[in-house]
Design an enzyme around this catalytic site. Structure first.
Site, PDB file in Angstrom:
ATOM      1  CG  ASP A 161       1.775  -0.607  -5.196  1.00 24.11           C
ATOM      2  OD1 ASP A 161       2.046  -1.597  -5.912  1.00 24.11           O
ATOM      3  OD2 ASP A 161       0.624  -0.361  -4.796  1.00 24.11           O
ATOM      4  CG  ASP A 171       7.720   2.811  -8.255  1.00 24.19           C
ATOM      5  OD1 ASP A 171       7.671   3.295  -7.102  1.00 24.19           O
ATOM      6  OD2 ASP A 171       6.705   2.598  -8.949  1.00 24.19           O
ATOM      7  CG  ASP A 231       7.608   3.269  -3.131  1.00 19.44           C
ATOM      8  OD1 ASP A 231       6.707   3.699  -2.394  1.00 19.44           O
ATOM      9  OD2 ASP A 231       7.418   2.925  -4.316  1.00 19.44           O
TER      10      ASP A 231
HETATM   11 MG    MG Z   1       5.991   3.161  -5.732  1.00 19.54          MG
END
Ligand code: MG
Length: 330
Positions: A17, A213, A15
């Site tokens: 960001d 995240d 991923d």
């Molecule tokens: Mg993310």
């Protein structure tokens, strides 16, 4: 000595960001971590729900941040959405595009014809994030879907983080159309399967791992397709989200993506008595206990691993007071 996590995998899917970058800046250690991973023989690829920017644009941004990346290293929900369309529609079919020029380019790339009005008789609608979305385009989508057009959404993220705060994400525009029509869209992006499947297909991964995240998109998306996952603490979610992730628990925990080159964290005991490193998480008649917590971040990750594995089997073991003792973890 346990093997390194990276030794179990041929491709790491990241991923972006909160894992690789935070807006305009690289996550500290991410460029070095990805370089070391590549030197270890593991391919790195980058998976994004953001359908507004072209994969080349994302690759260029990564390269500027010190993470050399090429077009083929980026898998976007716009591509996964276009692939869904091309698998179902005949070549040359018309598709109403509610999104950016980058999304329209992906539609054209798979041999379909982007159009901008229901009066063109589109066979499908594809909807993705557009920072300059004009409301009448939502009307066009609603008209087309009510006339039988197949509806694909690139992603349904309800918010988008910016440096000034959260703003409405693609999911809010999808919800606006949904309010007017009687069907749900097929969604390409995480946590749904198409983007994950597209990432595996494009990288020809045999033993992929997804690094994310967010529990609800990244880790849940990996679980949807039976892929291993590594949860990291450099982005949106923290320890409270991890212990509450019983439905889709991550396969591994790490502070950041550098954990791919750490030994695999082990786990001993039973589902009521978990041990990792010096830490022990137990569910007794008097309630949950967490003992042997060290002061370092690595030791507290061990403690969280033991405790989270207890909580995933016994949701009543979740205790804010115990989580607060892990003061090195967000
Ligand atoms: Mg993310």
């Amino acid at each position: 000595m346990s093997p390194l996590l990276a030794d179990r995998h041929d491709v790491a899917l990241f991923d972006l960001d909160g894992v690789v970058y935070l807006g305009p800046r690289a996550v500290p250690g991410a460029p070095e971590g990805i370089a070391a991973l590549r030197a270890h023989g593991v391919r790195a690829a980058f998976v994004t729900n953001n359908a507004a920017r072209s994969p080349q644009h994302v690759a260029d941004h990564l390269s500027e941040l010190g993470i050399p990346a090429e077009f083929d290293d980026v898998i976007a929900s716009s591509q996964a959405g276009a692939h869904l369309l091309s698998a179902r529609l005949p070549a040359g079919a018309k598709v109403l595009v509610v999104g950016t020029d980058a999304l329209a380019a992906e539609v054209r790339q798979v041999g379909l014809e982007p159009v901008s009005s229901y009066t063109d008789g589109p066979a499908a609608v594809i909807q993705g994030y557009h920072p300059q979305l004009r409301w009448p385009m939502l009307d066009e989508a609603a008209y087309a879907i009510q006339r039988g057009a197949w509806w694909v959404a690139t992603n349904t993220d309800s918010t988008r983080p910016t440096d000034l705060g959260l703003v409405p994400g693609a999911g809010t525009a999808v919800a606006a159309v949904r309010a007017a029509v009687d069907v749900d869209p097929v969604v390409a992006g995480k946590p749904f399967a198409p983007l994950m499947t597209e990432a595996v297909r494009r990288t020809a991964a045999q033993r992929p791992i997804f690094v994310g995240d967010r529990i609800d998109t990244d880790i849940a998306g990996a679980a949807t397709v039976g892929m291993d996952s590594l949860f990291v603490f450099t982005g949106a979610h923290g320890k409270a989200d991890v212990v509450a992730a019983a439905a889709t628990p991550p396969t591994h925990l790490g502070w950041d993506l550098g954990a791919l080159l750490d030994p695999v964290r082990d786990l001993a005991g039973t589902d009521r008595d978990r041990r990792c490193g010096t830490a022990r998480a137990t569910l007794t008649a008097a309630g949950p206990e967490l003992t042997g917590i060290g002061d370092t971040r690595a030791e507290q990750l061990d403690a969280l691993w033991a405790y989270a594995n207890l909580c995933w089997h016994h949701p009543d073991a979740i205790s804010t007071e115990l989580l607060d003792r892990l003061d090195q973890l967000p």
